[in-house]
Design a protein around this motif. Structure first.
Motif, PDB file in Angstrom:
ATOM      1  N   VAL A   1       6.889 -28.566  18.628  1.00 37.29           N
ATOM      2  CA  VAL A   1       5.943 -28.150  17.589  1.00 37.29           C
ATOM      3  C   VAL A   1       5.583 -26.712  17.904  1.00 37.29           C
ATOM      4  O   VAL A   1       5.028 -26.426  18.966  1.00 37.29           O
ATOM      5  CB  VAL A   1       4.675 -29.027  17.593  1.00 37.29           C
ATOM      6  N   ARG A   2       5.896 -25.800  17.001  1.00 33.70           N
ATOM      7  CA  ARG A   2       5.751 -24.370  17.289  1.00 33.70           C
ATOM      8  C   ARG A   2       4.566 -23.780  16.522  1.00 33.70           C
ATOM      9  O   ARG A   2       4.697 -23.370  15.380  1.00 33.70           O
ATOM     10  CB  ARG A   2       7.054 -23.647  16.948  1.00 33.70           C
TER      11      ARG A   2
ATOM     12  N   THR B   1       3.300 -23.578  21.443  1.00 36.03           N
ATOM     13  CA  THR B   1       4.543 -24.344  21.339  1.00 36.03           C
ATOM     14  C   THR B   1       4.465 -25.537  22.279  1.00 36.03           C
ATOM     15  O   THR B   1       4.366 -25.377  23.500  1.00 36.03           O
ATOM     16  CB  THR B   1       5.763 -23.480  21.690  1.00 36.03           C
ATOM     17  N   MET B   2       4.490 -26.715  21.698  1.00 31.16           N
ATOM     18  CA  MET B   2       4.413 -27.947  22.484  1.00 31.16           C
ATOM     19  C   MET B   2       5.745 -28.685  22.410  1.00 31.16           C
ATOM     20  O   MET B   2       6.201 -29.059  21.321  1.00 31.16           O
ATOM     21  CB  MET B   2       3.302 -28.857  21.959  1.00 31.16           C
ATOM     22  N   ALA B   3       6.371 -28.882  23.541  1.00 29.01           N
ATOM     23  CA  ALA B   3       7.606 -29.668  23.602  1.00 29.01           C
ATOM     24  C   ALA B   3       7.241 -31.140  23.775  1.00 29.01           C
ATOM     25  O   ALA B   3       6.270 -31.470  24.458  1.00 29.01           O
ATOM     26  CB  ALA B   3       8.474 -29.197  24.758  1.00 29.01           C
ATOM     27  N   TYR B   4       8.012 -32.024  23.141  1.00 25.18           N
ATOM     28  CA  TYR B   4       7.734 -33.455  23.271  1.00 25.18           C
ATOM     29  C   TYR B   4       9.033 -34.227  23.468  1.00 25.18           C
ATOM     30  O   TYR B   4      10.096 -33.860  22.975  1.00 25.18           O
ATOM     31  CB  TYR B   4       6.988 -33.980  22.044  1.00 25.18           C
ATOM     32  N   ASP B   5       8.931 -35.319  24.223  1.00 27.53           N
ATOM     33  CA  ASP B   5      10.035 -36.247  24.447  1.00 27.53           C
ATOM     34  C   ASP B   5       9.420 -37.637  24.342  1.00 27.53           C
ATOM     35  O   ASP B   5       8.690 -38.073  25.240  1.00 27.53           O
ATOM     36  CB  ASP B   5      10.652 -36.019  25.832  1.00 27.53           C
ATOM     37  N   ALA B   6       9.689 -38.332  23.220  1.00 26.50           N
ATOM     38  CA  ALA B   6       8.907 -39.515  22.874  1.00 26.50           C
ATOM     39  C   ALA B   6       9.782 -40.749  22.681  1.00 26.50           C
ATOM     40  O   ALA B   6      10.983 -40.656  22.386  1.00 26.50           O
ATOM     41  CB  ALA B   6       8.110 -39.242  21.596  1.00 26.50           C
TER      42      ALA B   6
ATOM     43  N   ILE C   1       4.876 -34.340  27.243  1.00 29.74           N
ATOM     44  CA  ILE C   1       4.798 -33.075  26.533  1.00 29.74           C
ATOM     45  C   ILE C   1       4.746 -31.930  27.528  1.00 29.74           C
ATOM     46  O   ILE C   1       4.444 -32.119  28.710  1.00 29.74           O
ATOM     47  CB  ILE C   1       3.578 -33.014  25.587  1.00 29.74           C
ATOM     48  N   GLY C   2       5.049 -30.735  27.025  1.00 33.94           N
ATOM     49  CA  GLY C   2       4.976 -29.526  27.840  1.00 33.94           C
ATOM     50  C   GLY C   2       4.532 -28.362  26.994  1.00 33.94           C
ATOM     51  O   GLY C   2       4.642 -28.381  25.764  1.00 33.94           O
ATOM     52  N   GLY C   3       3.987 -27.322  27.635  1.00 38.60           N
ATOM     53  CA  GLY C   3       3.532 -26.147  26.910  1.00 38.60           C
ATOM     54  C   GLY C   3       2.586 -25.336  27.759  1.00 38.60           C
ATOM     55  O   GLY C   3       2.307 -25.681  28.905  1.00 38.60           O
TER      56      GLY C   3
END
Length: 318
Positions: free
Chosen positions: A107-108, A56-61, A27-29
């Motif tokens: 997720v914003r 805002t959380m970026a995810y790569d799952a 994740i990132g943010g």
């Protein structure tokens, strides 16, 4: 029932928790002034999570290996799996990703609910509805139409607000199993998809005869207190699930699962008649027999027996 809470402003801690609770992910943010808050309630393989991200959380799952439905209450989602962006906002319930595929997005600033269950329930629901074989493959994330969206949202809300609502309380196994099977059936009809190897199972007329019906009904009578479904009934006879369906339709004018529900209603009625109203409640009896919504149980009881279950408990128990 399992209850778990997480509250942190650390990306590292949030990533570790999400990877443990769902699937390995990155994740990132920039949550300098915001926190991630998550509450999980789970029982019998049915999971309801409430999540809140103020950033805002970026995810790569990776693959979830479960059916995962998201209901957005505030903020928004942007799904970027496979390129492009698909946006989901407040009031929408959607499939986060097929269970066997990785997913990514953002997720914003969202507050939302995640509801998860075993994909195997979909295959059972597919057999219950049409006698098909093979796993289900979804071809889209959104419901087919507004009516399907309402059904899906209502089924998720039932799990969240009724079945897994009380923290720390034990939920009767039949309530969890019934709710999970119902949710799977709603998902199957609400989301676009296809059943792989969807050739109708051939049925020999002899397999759908009155003997099949008698054996199936006997199994239901003896096992109504257990978590059983169409596959279990068919295996006990033994014939194909489709043959059991035909036998009930031809000789009883109903379905196997409708008959199971009626037997459970009768058992609940018998228990109410024999119970002590000073130590027993209608809700407790209903839950023991798989009825998680007291209002619906009361309505079914009134239709079948002509009186409210509370009155049966008070008067017949004397």
């Amino acid at each position: 029932m399992e209850t778990l809470r997480f509250d942190s402003g650390s990306l590292e801690e949030t990533e570790a928790f999400l990877s443990e609770a769902y699937t390995p992910m990155r994740i990132g943010g920039s949550p300098e002034d915001s926190r991630a808050r998550i509450t999980r309630r789970a029982a019998g393989g049915l999971v309801s999570d409430r999540l809140e991200f103020g950033y805002t959380m970026a995810y790569d799952a990776g693959c979830l290996h479960r059916i995962c439905l998201v209901t957005v209450h505030e903020g928004s989602f942007a799904d970027t799996t496979g390129g492009g962006e698909r946006h989901f906002g407040p009031g929408e319930t959607f499939l986060l990703a097929p269970p066997d595929r990785p997913y990514r997005g953002e997720v914003r600033g969202a507050r939302y609910t995640i509801t998860m269950f075993d994909p195997a329930l979909l295959a059972e629901a597919a057999g219950t509805g049409g006698g098909f074989r093979g796993p289900v493959r979804f071809t889209g994330q959104r419901a087919l139409d507004p009516a399907a969206e309402r059904r899906l949202g209502s089924a998720v809300a039932h799990v969240r607000d009724h079945v897994l609502a009380a923290p720390g309380e034990e939920v009767p196994p039949l309530v969890v199993a019934t709710a999970a099977r119902h949710l799977a059936a709603v998902v199957l009809t609400a989301l676009p998809g296809t059943v792989l190897d969807d050739r109708p199972v051939p049925v020999d007329g002899r397999d759908a005869g009155s003997g099949t019906l008698r054996r199936a009904m006997a199994f239901v009578e003896e096992n109504a207190h257990r978590d059983i479904g169409l596959a279990d009934i068919a295996a006990a006879v033994p014939v194909t699930p489709r043959a059991v369906q035909y036998a009930f339709a031809r000789h009883a004018g109903t379905t196997p699962l409708a008959h199971l529900r009626r037997v459970r209603l009768a058992r609940a009625h018998e228990e109410l008649r024999a119970a002590d109203p000073g130590t027993t409640t209608v809700a407790a009896v209903a839950a023991r027999w798989g009825f998680s919504h007291p209002g619906r149980f009361a309505a079914e009881h009134r239709r079948e027996y002509g009186t409210a279950p509370a009155r049966t408990l008070r008067e017949d128990a004397r």
